[in-house]
Design a protein around this motif. Sequence first.
Motif, short mmCIF file in Angstrom:
data_model
loop_
_atom_site.label_atom_id
_atom_site.label_comp_id
_atom_site.label_asym_id
_atom_site.label_seq_id
_atom_site.Cartn_x
_atom_site.Cartn_y
_atom_site.Cartn_z
N ILE A 52 -8.60 3.64 -2.84
CA ILE A 52 -7.34 2.93 -3.10
C ILE A 52 -7.39 2.36 -4.51
O ILE A 52 -8.33 1.62 -4.85
N PHE A 72 1.46 4.94 10.26
CA PHE A 72 0.31 4.44 9.52
C PHE A 72 -0.38 3.28 10.24
O PHE A 72 0.25 2.41 10.84
N GLY A 93 5.49 8.73 -3.78
CA GLY A 93 4.69 7.83 -2.97
C GLY A 93 5.56 7.13 -1.95
O GLY A 93 6.79 7.12 -2.08
N ILE A 103 0.85 -1.18 0.00
CA ILE A 103 0.00 0.00 0.00
C ILE A 103 0.90 1.24 0.00
O ILE A 103 1.78 1.39 0.85
N ILE A 104 0.65 2.13 -0.96
CA ILE A 104 1.47 3.33 -1.14
C ILE A 104 0.64 4.56 -0.77
O ILE A 104 -0.48 4.75 -1.28
N SER A 105 1.21 5.40 0.09
CA SER A 105 0.57 6.65 0.49
C SER A 105 1.21 7.82 -0.25
O SER A 105 2.34 7.73 -0.73
N ARG A 106 0.49 8.93 -0.33
CA ARG A 106 1.05 10.12 -0.96
C ARG A 106 2.03 10.84 -0.03
O ARG A 106 2.88 11.61 -0.48
N LYS A 146 -11.24 6.47 2.37
CA LYS A 146 -10.29 6.78 1.31
C LYS A 146 -10.51 5.89 0.09
O LYS A 146 -11.15 4.85 0.15
N LEU A 199 -7.26 4.28 6.42
CA LEU A 199 -7.82 4.05 5.08
C LEU A 199 -9.33 4.29 5.05
O LEU A 199 -9.92 4.34 3.95
N THR A 253 -1.98 0.30 -4.60
CA THR A 253 -1.22 -0.90 -4.28
C THR A 253 -0.30 -1.23 -5.47
O THR A 253 -0.77 -1.32 -6.61
N ASP A 265 -6.32 8.09 -3.33
CA ASP A 265 -5.57 8.53 -2.15
C ASP A 265 -4.40 7.59 -1.87
O ASP A 265 -3.37 8.03 -1.35
N TYR A 266 -4.60 6.33 -2.21
CA TYR A 266 -3.57 5.30 -2.04
C TYR A 266 -3.56 4.43 -3.29
O TYR A 266 -4.51 4.45 -4.08
#
Length: 362
Positions: free
Chosen positions: A179, A169, A242, A160-163, A177, A174, A227, A224-225
């Motif tokens: 994804i 985390f 990211g 899982i990649i966040s901005r 949000k 999530l 994968t 927002d996220y």
Amino acid sequence: MPRESRYNGKDNRISGISNDQVCVIVAIDEHDELIIKVVGMKKIIPIFVIVAFFITFFAVIKNNKPKKTELTKVKVAEVTHSLFYTPMYIADKLGYFKDNGLDVEIILTSGADKVASAVISKDVQIGFCGSEQTVYIYNRGAKDYLINFAGSTKKDGSFIISRENDNDFSLEKLNGKTILGGRNAGMPAMTLNYTLNQNKIDAKVDTSVDFANLSGAFIGGNGDYVTLFEPTALNLEKNKQGYVVKSVGEIGGEVPYTTFNALKSYIDNNPEVIKSFRKSINQGIEYTKKHTDEELAQLLIDYFPDTSLNDIAVVIKRYREIDSWYDSTIITKEGFEHMQDIVEYNGFLEKRVDFNKLVINE
């Protein structure tokens, strides 16, 4: 050199097909050509009889030499190109496939559905993708269906990649949000959906973007996220586009996430190929488990020329830490049933299929 003949330990007795004494050098060169040279003799004419004898003798030897085994050509369609599949690349790099009589060509075929199509159409002999595809094909009533014959990865390989870089985390972040999860009915999106539900997380999984275009869509501002698999996830981190915050595989449980499959007819008609392929992958798994991330990176740099040695080692470490790979190619019944649980939850399982129908481990 010429010498006096001997017979049964007694001197001065003639033995052989003539009274001549001769020395002939006979050899086979590196091109398997016969070389004969007479270096000592008393008479000329009878020598041809002896030379003829040696020609015949060595021709028999040459014809009875073990011949080089011709390699069997096998095309493999891989669902994506990722260090998640390190054992397969190691088997290829170290020559395990060739040692076991196979000439393997690995072809990138993005999307598990496209991999299955390539196998069914016989464009390739072996598919490498999620085991859920074998269930889909079987439930469509195909007589010559796909069978999983070797496992490789036992967990979801996406992250899982966040901005934003988020060292604190938690899955609860999530909630509410969106994804980007990849293709609808694909294992990455389905595993994510299932895992979020199991952890009571209310998030939207966007399946409108194909797997191959996920990173571009995320960089472009969608979701927002997202994968992503490695090394794509690490590349986003390096470019500050990211940040990895969680492994889906770590929270998703064991499933036969990526397996090798082939048509039932191909397996029935080519048991030695399947056996040799499985043996090669087992050797690749064993080598991967026993060697360091840095040692593996040195071997895999040619497969990922746009990724540095250090980054390759970092990615392999990430996959090792979440215990991504099976200890052998054996696919467990528990994992297969869990895969069907995931597909069933997502609404894509027409009916459950018996493990023994779609999996052969030996």
